[in-house]
Design an enzyme around this catalytic site. Sequence first.
Site, PDB file in Angstrom:
ATOM      1  N   GLU A  85       1.735  -3.859  -3.442  1.00  0.00           N
ATOM      2  CA  GLU A  85       2.324  -2.700  -2.761  1.00  0.00           C
ATOM      3  C   GLU A  85       2.962  -1.785  -3.806  1.00  0.00           C
ATOM      4  O   GLU A  85       4.151  -1.871  -4.062  1.00  0.00           O
ATOM      5  CB  GLU A  85       3.368  -3.125  -1.719  1.00  0.00           C
ATOM      6  CG  GLU A  85       2.807  -3.666  -0.416  1.00  0.00           C
ATOM      7  CD  GLU A  85       2.516  -5.165  -0.491  1.00  0.00           C
ATOM      8  OE1 GLU A  85       1.967  -5.711   0.474  1.00  0.00           O
ATOM      9  OE2 GLU A  85       2.834  -5.779  -1.524  1.00  0.00           O
ATOM     10  N   SER A  86       2.126  -0.951  -4.437  1.00  0.00           N
ATOM     11  CA  SER A  86       2.554   0.109  -5.363  1.00  0.00           C
ATOM     12  C   SER A  86       2.668  -0.329  -6.814  1.00  0.00           C
ATOM     13  O   SER A  86       1.750  -0.970  -7.317  1.00  0.00           O
ATOM     14  CB  SER A  86       3.817   0.809  -4.849  1.00  0.00           C
ATOM     15  OG  SER A  86       3.569   1.386  -3.575  1.00  0.00           O
TER      16      SER A  86
END
Length: 422
Positions: A85-86
Amino acid sequence: MGLEVAWVAGLQQEEVAATVGAVATTGFEGFEKRLEIEFSYGPSSEASGLRSVSREGLDRMLKAAECTIVAQLSSDEFDSYVLSESSLFVYPLKVVIKTCGTTKLLRSIPVLLELASGLDLSVRCCKYRRGSFFFPAEQDYPHRNFTDEVEFLDGFFSGGRGYVLGSSSSAQKWHVYVAPAVEDEFGSGGGSSSEPGFTLEMCMTELDRKVATEFYKDVNCSAEGMTRAAGIDGLLPGARICDFAFDPCGYSMNSVEGGAYSTIHVTPEDGFSYASFETMGYGPREIDLQVLVDRVLRCFKPGFFSLALYATGISGAAGKKNGGSSWGVGFVPRGYSCVGSSRQELGSGGDVVVYHTFRAEEERSSPSPPSPDWWSSVPRPLAVSIDPKRQELESLSDIKLKSIETLKLKQLVGRLVLEQAA
Protein backbone atom coordinates in the site's frame (compact mmCIF):
# COMPACT_ATOMS: atom_id res chain seq x y z
CA MET A 1 -24.05 28.30 19.97
CA GLY A 2 -20.56 26.82 19.62
CA LEU A 3 -21.67 23.48 21.02
CA GLU A 4 -24.74 23.44 18.79
CA VAL A 5 -22.62 24.03 15.67
CA ALA A 6 -20.18 21.34 16.78
CA TRP A 7 -22.99 18.84 17.28
CA VAL A 8 -24.63 19.53 13.90
CA ALA A 9 -21.31 19.34 12.05
CA GLY A 10 -20.29 16.16 13.86
CA LEU A 11 -23.62 14.47 13.19
CA GLN A 12 -23.43 15.38 9.54
CA GLN A 13 -19.94 13.94 9.14
CA GLU A 14 -21.11 10.70 10.74
CA GLU A 15 -24.05 10.50 8.32
CA VAL A 16 -21.76 10.93 5.33
CA ALA A 17 -19.33 8.33 6.69
CA ALA A 18 -22.10 5.84 7.39
CA THR A 19 -23.65 6.32 3.96
CA VAL A 20 -20.36 5.81 2.14
CA GLY A 21 -19.39 2.99 4.45
CA ALA A 22 -22.42 1.02 3.26
CA VAL A 23 -20.67 0.46 -0.08
CA ALA A 24 -17.07 0.80 1.09
CA THR A 25 -16.46 -2.93 0.78
CA THR A 26 -16.82 -2.56 -3.00
CA GLY A 27 -14.05 0.05 -3.30
CA PHE A 28 -10.43 0.60 -2.41
CA GLU A 29 -9.37 3.74 -0.52
CA GLY A 30 -6.93 5.51 -2.80
CA PHE A 31 -6.21 8.63 -0.74
CA GLU A 32 -2.93 8.14 1.11
CA LYS A 33 -1.79 9.09 4.58
CA ARG A 34 1.72 10.56 4.55
CA LEU A 35 4.13 10.66 7.50
CA GLU A 36 7.52 12.39 7.38
CA ILE A 37 9.86 12.44 10.38
CA GLU A 38 13.28 14.08 10.42
CA PHE A 39 15.96 13.15 12.95
CA SER A 40 19.20 14.56 14.35
CA TYR A 41 22.52 12.83 14.92
CA GLY A 42 23.66 11.98 18.43
CA PRO A 43 27.28 11.76 19.65
CA SER A 44 27.55 8.05 18.75
CA SER A 45 25.49 8.07 15.53
CA GLU A 46 26.84 6.59 12.32
CA ALA A 47 26.73 8.72 9.16
CA SER A 48 24.44 6.16 7.50
CA GLY A 49 21.80 6.90 10.11
CA LEU A 50 18.43 5.33 9.35
CA ARG A 51 19.75 3.62 6.23
CA SER A 52 21.48 1.15 8.54
CA VAL A 53 18.14 -0.13 9.89
CA SER A 54 17.88 -3.80 8.98
CA ARG A 55 15.22 -5.24 6.71
CA GLU A 56 13.82 -6.99 9.76
CA GLY A 57 13.49 -3.62 11.49
CA LEU A 58 11.72 -2.06 8.49
CA ASP A 59 9.38 -5.04 8.25
CA ARG A 60 8.50 -4.70 11.93
CA MET A 61 7.73 -1.01 11.49
CA LEU A 62 5.57 -1.65 8.43
CA LYS A 63 3.77 -4.55 10.10
CA ALA A 64 2.48 -2.05 12.67
CA ALA A 65 1.04 -0.02 9.78
CA GLU A 66 -0.29 -3.22 8.14
CA CYS A 67 1.67 -3.16 4.88
CA THR A 68 4.72 -4.88 3.38
CA ILE A 69 7.62 -4.22 1.00
CA VAL A 70 7.16 -5.53 -2.56
CA ALA A 71 10.06 -3.86 -4.44
CA GLN A 72 13.16 -1.75 -3.75
CA LEU A 73 15.35 0.80 -5.57
CA SER A 74 18.21 2.84 -4.08
CA SER A 75 20.43 5.77 -4.97
CA ASP A 76 23.65 6.86 -3.31
CA GLU A 77 21.61 9.15 -1.04
CA PHE A 78 18.53 7.15 0.01
CA ASP A 79 16.56 3.92 -0.31
CA SER A 80 13.08 3.68 -1.80
CA TYR A 81 10.59 0.85 -1.30
CA VAL A 82 7.33 0.15 -3.11
CA LEU A 83 4.84 -1.15 -0.55
CA SER A 84 1.75 -3.30 -0.79
CA GLU A 85 0.00 0.00 0.00
CA SER A 86 2.11 2.86 -1.44
CA SER A 87 5.74 3.77 -0.60
CA LEU A 88 8.57 4.17 1.89
CA PHE A 89 11.66 6.40 1.55
CA VAL A 90 14.58 6.15 3.94
CA TYR A 91 17.31 8.81 4.11
CA PRO A 92 20.06 8.91 6.75
CA LEU A 93 18.05 11.42 8.79
CA LYS A 94 14.55 11.26 7.34
CA VAL A 95 11.79 8.74 6.75
CA VAL A 96 8.77 9.29 4.51
CA ILE A 97 5.97 6.70 4.59
CA LYS A 98 2.84 6.86 2.43
CA THR A 99 0.12 4.27 2.87
CA CYS A 100 -3.33 3.94 1.33
CA GLY A 101 -6.31 1.68 1.93
CA THR A 102 -7.22 1.05 5.56
CA THR A 103 -3.63 0.93 6.77
CA LYS A 104 -2.88 2.29 10.23
CA LEU A 105 0.11 4.43 9.34
CA LEU A 106 0.46 6.32 12.62
CA ARG A 107 0.75 3.07 14.56
CA SER A 108 4.20 2.64 13.00
CA ILE A 109 5.53 5.63 14.94
CA PRO A 110 6.50 3.81 18.19
CA VAL A 111 8.53 1.23 16.27
CA LEU A 112 10.20 3.89 14.12
CA LEU A 113 11.16 5.94 17.18
CA GLU A 114 12.52 2.83 18.87
CA LEU A 115 14.66 2.01 15.82
CA ALA A 116 15.95 5.58 15.65
CA SER A 117 16.77 5.66 19.36
CA GLY A 118 18.84 2.51 18.93
CA LEU A 119 20.96 4.45 16.41
CA ASP A 120 21.32 7.44 18.79
CA LEU A 121 19.06 9.58 16.61
CA SER A 122 16.58 12.03 18.12
CA VAL A 123 13.45 13.52 16.56
CA ARG A 124 13.92 16.88 14.90
CA CYS A 125 10.44 17.45 13.42
CA CYS A 126 7.35 15.62 12.22
CA LYS A 127 4.93 16.28 9.35
CA TYR A 128 1.72 14.39 8.61
CA ARG A 129 -0.86 15.05 5.91
CA ARG A 130 -3.67 13.51 3.90
CA GLY A 131 -6.69 14.34 1.79
CA SER A 132 -10.33 13.48 2.55
CA PHE A 133 -11.05 9.77 2.35
CA PHE A 134 -13.47 8.22 -0.14
CA PHE A 135 -14.61 5.79 2.56
CA PRO A 136 -13.99 7.36 5.99
CA ALA A 137 -16.15 4.83 7.83
CA GLU A 138 -13.74 2.07 6.85
CA GLN A 139 -10.80 3.66 8.66
CA ASP A 140 -9.78 2.44 12.12
CA TYR A 141 -8.38 4.42 15.01
CA PRO A 142 -6.46 6.69 14.95
CA HIS A 143 -7.53 7.52 11.38
CA ARG A 144 -11.28 7.84 11.93
CA ASN A 145 -11.00 11.64 11.93
CA PHE A 146 -8.34 14.33 11.95
CA THR A 147 -8.86 15.29 15.58
CA ASP A 148 -8.00 11.73 16.66
CA GLU A 149 -4.93 11.83 14.42
CA VAL A 150 -3.74 15.12 15.92
CA GLU A 151 -4.23 13.82 19.45
CA PHE A 152 -2.36 10.62 18.60
CA LEU A 153 0.56 12.55 17.08
CA ASP A 154 0.70 14.91 20.06
CA GLY A 155 1.36 11.87 22.21
CA PHE A 156 4.78 11.56 20.54
CA PHE A 157 5.75 15.07 19.42
CA SER A 158 5.87 18.44 21.17
CA GLY A 159 4.43 21.71 19.92
CA GLY A 160 2.45 20.13 17.10
CA ARG A 161 -0.42 21.89 15.35
CA GLY A 162 -2.99 20.75 12.83
CA TYR A 163 -4.48 22.66 9.91
CA VAL A 164 -7.33 21.93 7.51
CA LEU A 165 -7.07 23.62 4.11
CA GLY A 166 -9.69 23.82 1.41
CA SER A 167 -12.94 25.51 0.48
CA SER A 168 -15.64 25.27 3.12
CA SER A 169 -18.12 24.30 0.39
CA SER A 170 -15.97 21.42 -0.89
CA ALA A 171 -15.98 17.87 0.46
CA GLN A 172 -12.27 17.57 -0.34
CA LYS A 173 -9.95 19.01 2.32
CA TRP A 174 -6.21 18.86 2.92
CA HIS A 175 -5.19 17.92 6.46
CA VAL A 176 -1.75 18.97 7.69
CA TYR A 177 0.00 18.36 11.02
CA VAL A 178 3.38 19.89 11.83
CA ALA A 179 5.52 19.49 14.94
CA PRO A 180 8.20 22.17 14.61
CA ALA A 181 11.92 21.55 14.26
CA VAL A 182 14.07 21.17 17.35
CA GLU A 183 17.59 22.56 17.02
CA ASP A 184 20.31 20.01 17.72
CA GLU A 185 23.88 20.16 18.95
CA PHE A 186 25.46 17.81 16.44
CA GLY A 187 23.91 19.05 13.17
CA SER A 188 20.76 17.60 11.69
CA GLY A 189 21.73 17.63 8.08
CA GLY A 190 18.24 18.82 7.25
CA GLY A 191 16.54 22.17 7.04
CA SER A 192 19.82 24.10 7.27
CA SER A 193 20.35 24.78 3.57
CA SER A 194 20.09 28.35 2.30
CA GLU A 195 18.08 27.04 -0.64
CA PRO A 196 14.39 26.28 -0.12
CA GLY A 197 13.12 22.75 -0.56
CA PHE A 198 9.93 21.83 -2.41
CA THR A 199 7.47 18.97 -2.17
CA LEU A 200 4.67 18.65 -4.75
CA GLU A 201 1.63 16.45 -4.14
CA MET A 202 -1.17 15.97 -6.66
CA CYS A 203 -4.31 13.93 -5.89
CA MET A 204 -6.41 13.14 -8.97
CA THR A 205 -9.90 11.65 -9.17
CA GLU A 206 -12.40 10.88 -11.96
CA LEU A 207 -9.62 9.54 -14.17
CA ASP A 208 -10.22 9.27 -17.91
CA ARG A 209 -11.68 5.78 -18.43
CA LYS A 210 -9.40 4.90 -21.34
CA VAL A 211 -6.39 5.89 -19.25
CA ALA A 212 -7.67 3.97 -16.23
CA THR A 213 -8.02 0.72 -18.21
CA GLU A 214 -4.26 0.77 -18.86
CA PHE A 215 -3.78 -0.13 -15.21
CA TYR A 216 -5.63 -3.46 -15.45
CA LYS A 217 -3.52 -6.58 -15.90
CA ASP A 218 -5.81 -7.95 -18.60
CA VAL A 219 -4.86 -4.87 -20.66
CA ASN A 220 -1.20 -4.51 -19.65
CA CYS A 221 0.19 -7.63 -18.05
CA SER A 222 3.30 -5.93 -16.65
CA ALA A 223 4.13 -2.84 -14.62
CA GLU A 224 6.58 -1.79 -17.33
CA GLY A 225 3.76 -1.93 -19.88
CA MET A 226 1.57 0.28 -17.69
CA THR A 227 4.43 2.76 -17.21
CA ARG A 228 4.94 3.10 -20.97
CA ALA A 229 1.25 3.13 -21.91
CA ALA A 230 0.46 6.00 -19.53
CA GLY A 231 3.58 7.96 -20.43
CA ILE A 232 4.89 7.86 -16.86
CA ASP A 233 8.43 7.20 -18.09
CA GLY A 234 8.41 10.66 -19.70
CA LEU A 235 7.55 12.65 -16.57
CA LEU A 236 11.11 12.92 -15.27
CA PRO A 237 13.29 11.42 -18.01
CA GLY A 238 16.48 11.40 -15.94
CA ALA A 239 15.03 9.30 -13.13
CA ARG A 240 15.33 5.53 -12.63
CA ILE A 241 11.97 3.80 -12.13
CA CYS A 242 10.87 0.92 -9.91
CA ASP A 243 7.28 -0.01 -10.79
CA PHE A 244 4.83 -2.66 -9.62
CA ALA A 245 1.47 -3.91 -10.96
CA PHE A 246 -1.20 -5.34 -8.66
CA ASP A 247 -3.81 -8.06 -9.32
CA PRO A 248 -6.27 -7.59 -10.92
CA CYS A 249 -5.60 -3.87 -11.21
CA GLY A 250 -3.65 -1.05 -9.63
CA TYR A 251 -0.17 0.36 -9.97
CA SER A 252 2.63 1.86 -7.89
CA MET A 253 5.92 3.47 -8.90
CA ASN A 254 8.92 5.06 -7.20
CA SER A 255 11.62 6.87 -9.13
CA VAL A 256 14.99 8.08 -7.86
CA GLU A 257 17.31 10.75 -9.22
CA GLY A 258 20.19 11.74 -6.94
CA GLY A 259 18.57 12.81 -3.67
CA ALA A 260 15.15 13.40 -5.26
CA TYR A 261 12.24 11.02 -5.68
CA SER A 262 8.87 10.84 -7.33
CA THR A 263 6.10 8.38 -6.58
CA ILE A 264 2.81 7.46 -8.27
CA HIS A 265 -0.07 5.28 -7.07
CA VAL A 266 -3.13 4.41 -9.15
CA THR A 267 -6.50 2.94 -8.20
CA PRO A 268 -8.32 2.65 -11.54
CA GLU A 269 -11.74 1.28 -10.59
CA ASP A 270 -14.66 3.22 -11.99
CA GLY A 271 -16.60 5.23 -9.42
CA PHE A 272 -13.62 5.86 -7.15
CA SER A 273 -10.70 6.08 -9.57
CA TYR A 274 -7.69 7.81 -8.11
CA ALA A 275 -4.07 8.60 -8.90
CA SER A 276 -1.49 10.42 -6.84
CA PHE A 277 1.80 11.98 -7.87
CA GLU A 278 4.45 13.31 -5.50
CA THR A 279 7.95 14.68 -5.89
CA MET A 280 10.42 15.75 -3.24
CA GLY A 281 13.88 17.12 -3.92
CA TYR A 282 13.10 18.71 -7.28
CA GLY A 283 12.86 22.46 -7.75
CA PRO A 284 13.22 25.29 -10.27
CA ARG A 285 16.80 24.29 -11.13
CA GLU A 286 15.67 20.84 -12.27
CA ILE A 287 12.31 21.39 -13.96
CA ASP A 288 9.65 23.99 -14.63
CA LEU A 289 6.70 23.33 -12.33
CA GLN A 290 3.98 24.01 -14.90
CA VAL A 291 5.70 21.69 -17.40
CA LEU A 292 5.76 18.92 -14.79
CA VAL A 293 2.12 19.40 -13.76
CA ASP A 294 0.99 19.43 -17.41
CA ARG A 295 2.87 16.17 -18.03
CA VAL A 296 1.14 14.52 -15.08
CA LEU A 297 -2.29 15.70 -16.22
CA ARG A 298 -1.68 14.32 -19.72
CA CYS A 299 -0.92 10.93 -18.17
CA PHE A 300 -4.15 10.65 -16.18
CA LYS A 301 -6.61 13.26 -17.56
CA PRO A 302 -8.50 13.66 -14.25
CA GLY A 303 -11.86 15.35 -13.98
CA PHE A 304 -10.80 16.81 -10.64
CA PHE A 305 -7.47 17.23 -8.91
CA SER A 306 -5.81 18.98 -6.02
CA LEU A 307 -2.29 20.37 -5.90
CA ALA A 308 -0.43 20.92 -2.63
CA LEU A 309 2.95 22.61 -2.84
CA TYR A 310 5.21 22.82 0.19
CA ALA A 311 8.25 25.04 0.50
CA THR A 312 10.75 25.02 3.36
CA GLY A 313 12.76 28.15 4.07
CA ILE A 314 10.77 30.23 1.59
CA SER A 315 10.96 33.34 3.78
CA GLY A 316 14.74 33.82 3.40
CA ALA A 317 16.53 35.66 0.62
CA ALA A 318 17.10 32.50 -1.40
CA GLY A 319 13.50 31.50 -0.71
CA LYS A 320 12.12 34.76 -2.08
CA LYS A 321 14.28 34.36 -5.17
CA ASN A 322 13.01 30.83 -5.81
CA GLY A 323 9.49 31.86 -4.81
CA GLY A 324 9.52 34.07 -7.87
CA SER A 325 10.64 31.18 -10.08
CA SER A 326 8.39 28.74 -11.91
CA TRP A 327 7.73 27.07 -8.53
CA GLY A 328 6.33 30.29 -7.08
CA VAL A 329 4.30 31.84 -9.90
CA GLY A 330 0.72 30.61 -9.94
CA PHE A 331 -0.92 29.10 -13.01
CA VAL A 332 -4.08 27.25 -14.00
CA PRO A 333 -3.52 24.27 -16.33
CA ARG A 334 -5.18 24.44 -19.74
CA GLY A 335 -8.64 22.91 -19.71
CA TYR A 336 -9.18 23.38 -15.96
CA SER A 337 -10.71 25.98 -13.66
CA CYS A 338 -9.36 26.69 -10.20
CA VAL A 339 -12.21 26.13 -7.74
CA GLY A 340 -10.38 26.70 -4.45
CA SER A 341 -7.13 28.09 -3.05
CA SER A 342 -5.59 28.17 0.43
CA ARG A 343 -2.27 29.22 1.87
CA GLN A 344 -0.85 28.48 5.30
CA GLU A 345 2.40 29.35 7.00
CA LEU A 346 3.58 26.39 9.07
CA GLY A 347 5.22 27.80 12.16
CA SER A 348 7.93 30.47 12.26
CA GLY A 349 10.62 28.65 10.26
CA GLY A 350 9.62 30.00 6.86
CA ASP A 351 7.71 26.88 5.77
CA VAL A 352 4.61 27.46 3.64
CA VAL A 353 1.98 25.27 1.99
CA VAL A 354 -0.39 26.32 -0.77
CA TYR A 355 -3.33 24.11 -1.72
CA HIS A 356 -5.40 24.45 -4.89
CA THR A 357 -8.27 22.42 -6.33
CA PHE A 358 -9.14 22.26 -10.03
CA ARG A 359 -12.14 21.05 -12.02
CA ALA A 360 -11.97 20.07 -15.70
CA GLU A 361 -13.87 22.42 -17.97
CA GLU A 362 -16.43 20.94 -20.35
CA GLU A 363 -14.69 22.59 -23.27
CA ARG A 364 -10.93 22.42 -22.86
CA SER A 365 -9.89 25.69 -24.42
CA SER A 366 -7.70 28.46 -23.10
CA PRO A 367 -6.41 28.46 -19.50
CA SER A 368 -7.79 30.73 -16.80
CA PRO A 369 -5.63 33.71 -15.79
CA PRO A 370 -2.85 32.61 -13.40
CA SER A 371 -2.38 33.86 -9.86
CA PRO A 372 0.57 36.29 -9.63
CA ASP A 373 2.39 34.64 -6.70
CA TRP A 374 1.53 31.40 -4.89
CA TRP A 375 3.57 32.23 -1.81
CA SER A 376 2.16 35.65 -0.96
CA SER A 377 -1.02 36.32 -2.96
CA VAL A 378 -3.18 33.29 -2.24
CA PRO A 379 -6.01 34.11 0.18
CA ARG A 380 -5.45 32.60 3.61
CA PRO A 381 -8.80 32.52 5.46
CA LEU A 382 -9.66 29.08 4.02
CA ALA A 383 -6.98 27.45 6.18
CA VAL A 384 -8.47 26.37 9.50
CA SER A 385 -6.20 25.76 12.49
CA ILE A 386 -7.02 22.68 14.54
CA ASP A 387 -6.44 22.48 18.29
CA PRO A 388 -7.00 18.90 19.53
CA LYS A 389 -8.85 20.25 22.57
CA ARG A 390 -11.00 22.68 20.58
CA GLN A 391 -11.65 22.21 16.89
CA GLU A 392 -12.62 25.32 14.98
CA LEU A 393 -15.73 24.58 12.93
CA GLU A 394 -17.43 26.11 9.93
CA SER A 395 -20.29 28.57 10.20
CA LEU A 396 -23.91 27.45 10.01
CA SER A 397 -24.11 28.67 6.41
CA ASP A 398 -21.23 26.35 5.51
CA ILE A 399 -23.05 23.48 7.22
CA LYS A 400 -26.08 24.10 5.02
CA LEU A 401 -23.84 23.76 1.96
CA LYS A 402 -22.49 20.48 3.34
CA SER A 403 -26.07 19.26 3.84
CA ILE A 404 -26.63 19.64 0.10
CA GLU A 405 -23.43 17.69 -0.56
CA THR A 406 -24.58 14.95 1.82
CA LEU A 407 -27.90 14.64 -0.03
CA LYS A 408 -26.12 14.39 -3.38
CA LEU A 409 -23.81 11.73 -1.96
CA LYS A 410 -26.73 9.68 -0.66
CA GLN A 411 -28.41 9.88 -4.08
CA LEU A 412 -25.18 8.70 -5.74
CA VAL A 413 -24.83 5.80 -3.32
CA GLY A 414 -28.45 4.83 -3.96
CA ARG A 415 -27.78 4.65 -7.71
CA LEU A 416 -24.68 2.51 -7.09
CA VAL A 417 -26.64 0.08 -4.92
CA LEU A 418 -29.37 -0.24 -7.59
CA GLU A 419 -26.75 -0.84 -10.29
CA GLN A 420 -25.11 -3.57 -8.18
CA ALA A 421 -28.45 -5.22 -7.52
CA ALA A 422 -29.19 -5.23 -11.23
